[in-house]
Scaffold this active site. Structure first.
Site, PDB file in Angstrom:
ATOM      1  N   PRO A  11      24.856  -0.673  67.818  1.00  0.00           N
ATOM      2  CG  PRO A  11      23.186  -1.135  69.621  1.00  0.00           C
ATOM      3  CD  PRO A  11      24.629  -0.811  69.871  1.00  0.00           C
ATOM      4  CG  ASN A  12      19.216   1.843  66.661  1.00  0.00           C
ATOM      5  OD1 ASN A  12      18.804   1.146  65.717  1.00  0.00           O
ATOM      6  ND2 ASN A  12      19.335   2.145  67.772  1.00  0.00           N
ATOM      7  NE  ARG A  19      20.550   6.578  65.321  1.00  0.00           N
ATOM      8  CZ  ARG A  19      20.993   5.953  66.959  1.00  0.00           C
ATOM      9  NH1 ARG A  19      22.277   5.469  66.685  1.00  0.00           N
ATOM     10  NH2 ARG A  19      20.849   6.117  67.690  1.00  0.00           N
ATOM     11  CE1 TYR A  24      23.827   9.808  67.840  1.00  0.00           C
ATOM     12  CE2 TYR A  24      21.916   9.963  66.848  1.00  0.00           C
ATOM     13  CZ  TYR A  24      22.605   9.230  67.926  1.00  0.00           C
ATOM     14  OH  TYR A  24      21.970   9.169  69.320  1.00  0.00           O
ATOM     15  CG  ASN A  75      29.289   4.863  68.445  1.00  0.00           C
ATOM     16  OD1 ASN A  75      28.711   4.887  69.711  1.00  0.00           O
ATOM     17  ND2 ASN A  75      28.968   6.108  68.229  1.00  0.00           N
ATOM     18  CB  ALA A  78      21.396   2.361  73.200  1.00  0.00           C
ATOM     19  CG  HIS A  81      23.299   5.110  77.558  1.00  0.00           C
ATOM     20  ND1 HIS A  81      24.312   6.510  77.860  1.00  0.00           N
ATOM     21  CD2 HIS A  81      22.465   4.847  76.208  1.00  0.00           C
ATOM     22  CE1 HIS A  81      24.664   7.020  76.083  1.00  0.00           C
ATOM     23  NE2 HIS A  81      23.613   6.523  75.453  1.00  0.00           N
ATOM     24  CG  ASP A  88      31.376  -7.729  83.059  1.00  0.00           C
ATOM     25  OD1 ASP A  88      31.493  -6.870  83.592  1.00  0.00           O
ATOM     26  OD2 ASP A  88      30.469  -8.708  83.975  1.00  0.00           O
ATOM     27  CD  GLU A  99      32.179   5.433  76.167  1.00  0.00           C
ATOM     28  OE1 GLU A  99      32.543   5.139  77.433  1.00  0.00           O
ATOM     29  OE2 GLU A  99      31.120   6.151  76.516  1.00  0.00           O
ATOM     30  CG  HIS A 101      29.178   8.578  72.940  1.00  0.00           C
ATOM     31  ND1 HIS A 101      28.447   7.378  73.119  1.00  0.00           N
ATOM     32  CD2 HIS A 101      29.883   8.240  74.094  1.00  0.00           C
ATOM     33  CE1 HIS A 101      28.374   6.589  73.871  1.00  0.00           C
ATOM     34  NE2 HIS A 101      30.325   7.082  74.993  1.00  0.00           N
ATOM     35  CG  LEU A 102      28.809   9.524  65.759  1.00  0.00           C
ATOM     36  CD1 LEU A 102      28.003   8.543  65.273  1.00  0.00           C
ATOM     37  CD2 LEU A 102      29.700  10.609  64.815  1.00  0.00           C
ATOM     38  CB  SER A 103      24.845  13.385  69.513  1.00  0.00           C
ATOM     39  OG  SER A 103      25.067  12.128  70.613  1.00  0.00           O
ATOM     40  NE  ARG A 108      21.272  13.349  71.981  1.00  0.00           N
ATOM     41  CZ  ARG A 108      20.914  12.447  71.240  1.00  0.00           C
ATOM     42  NH1 ARG A 108      22.122  11.718  71.200  1.00  0.00           N
ATOM     43  NH2 ARG A 108      20.013  11.585  70.921  1.00  0.00           N
ATOM     44  NE  ARG A 112      20.059  10.273  74.079  1.00  0.00           N
ATOM     45  CZ  ARG A 112      19.391   8.584  73.245  1.00  0.00           C
ATOM     46  NH1 ARG A 112      20.362   8.238  73.045  1.00  0.00           N
ATOM     47  NH2 ARG A 112      18.021   9.190  72.362  1.00  0.00           N
TER      48      ARG A 112
HETATM   49  C1  DQA Z   1      25.856   7.565  70.167  1.00  0.00           C
HETATM   50  C2  DQA Z   1      24.763   7.938  71.461  1.00  0.00           C
HETATM   51  C3  DQA Z   1      23.894   6.742  72.263  1.00  0.00           C
HETATM   52  O1  DQA Z   1      23.004   7.002  73.164  1.00  0.00           O
HETATM   53  C4  DQA Z   1      22.737   6.758  71.318  1.00  0.00           C
HETATM   54  O2  DQA Z   1      22.393   5.356  71.804  1.00  0.00           O
HETATM   55  C5  DQA Z   1      23.266   6.214  70.018  1.00  0.00           C
HETATM   56  C6  DQA Z   1      24.364   7.207  69.559  1.00  0.00           C
HETATM   57  C7  DQA Z   1      26.842   9.034  69.342  1.00  0.00           C
HETATM   58  O3  DQA Z   1      27.584   8.439  68.961  1.00  0.00           O
HETATM   59  O4  DQA Z   1      26.256   9.682  69.960  1.00  0.00           O
HETATM   60  O5  DQA Z   1      23.300   5.435  69.067  1.00  0.00           O
HETATM   61  O6  DQA Z   1      26.325   6.560  70.771  1.00  0.00           O
END
Ligand code: DQA
Length: 155
Positions: A11-12, A19, A24, A75, A78, A81, A88, A99, A101-103, A108, A112
């Site tokens: 998501p997002n 964003r 990111y 990725n 959210a 978390h 599952d 897995e 994560h960009l950040s 943070r 997270r």
């Molecule tokens: C994320 C980190 C997550 O906490 C956040 O909700 C994201 C992006 C990252 O790529 O850093 O949507 O997965």
């Protein structure tokens, strides 16, 4: 046989580039996907990409990957978390998965720092921006090649 990898964005992440660029970066999702497809091509592999804001669609794609993919780069956004359903699904299909994560999620907010996904994946990359996807794909292809060699198979 060429390795086939499912690249999943949660998501997002469709808003990448716009964003919160401080976390990111400025690179758009389409550009990340194009870079990954290019890299896979150079390595004789194939990447299929999916972005969804819906948990169910991500789970369906993971189930479907059982039928065609050799591994997953994900990725989960959210969902990382708190989505036990996503966790599952990954555990159920038993494909090697990385897995991303960009950040740097560890630097943070407190929430997270927890990943319910981490225990069921092969490994995690965080904090390297779009390069984290490249590192994840490179590692996954390497691990798959090691495994095939270990089984005495040919590529
Ligand atoms: C994320 C980190 C997550 O906490 C956040 O909700 C994201 C992006 C990252 O790529 O850093 O949507 O997965």
């Amino acid at each position: 046989m060429a390795y086939r990898i499912l690249l999943i964005h949660g998501p997002n992440l469709n808003l990448l580039g716009d964003r919160e660029p401080a976390y990111y970066g400025n690179v758009k999702l389409e550009e990340i996907n194009a870079r990954m497809e290019r890299l896979a091509g150079e390595r004789g592999a194939e990447v299929r990409t999916l972005q969804s804001n819906s948990e169910g669609a991500l789970i369906d794609a993971i189930h479907d990957a059982r039928l065609w993919a050799d591994g997953i780069v994900i990725n989960p956004g959210a969902y990382t978390h708190y989505s036990y359903a996503l966790r599952d699904a990954l555990a159920a299909v038993r494909l090697p998965a990385v897995e991303v994560h960009l950040s740097n999620v560890h630097a943070r907010e407190e929430f997270r720092r927890i990943s319910v996904i981490a225990p069921v994946v092969t490994g995690t990359v965080a904090g390297l921006g779009w390069r984290g996807y490249v590192a994840a794909l490179d590692a996954l292809l390497g691990l798959l090649a090691d495994r095939r060699e270990g089984e005495g198979g040919q590529s």
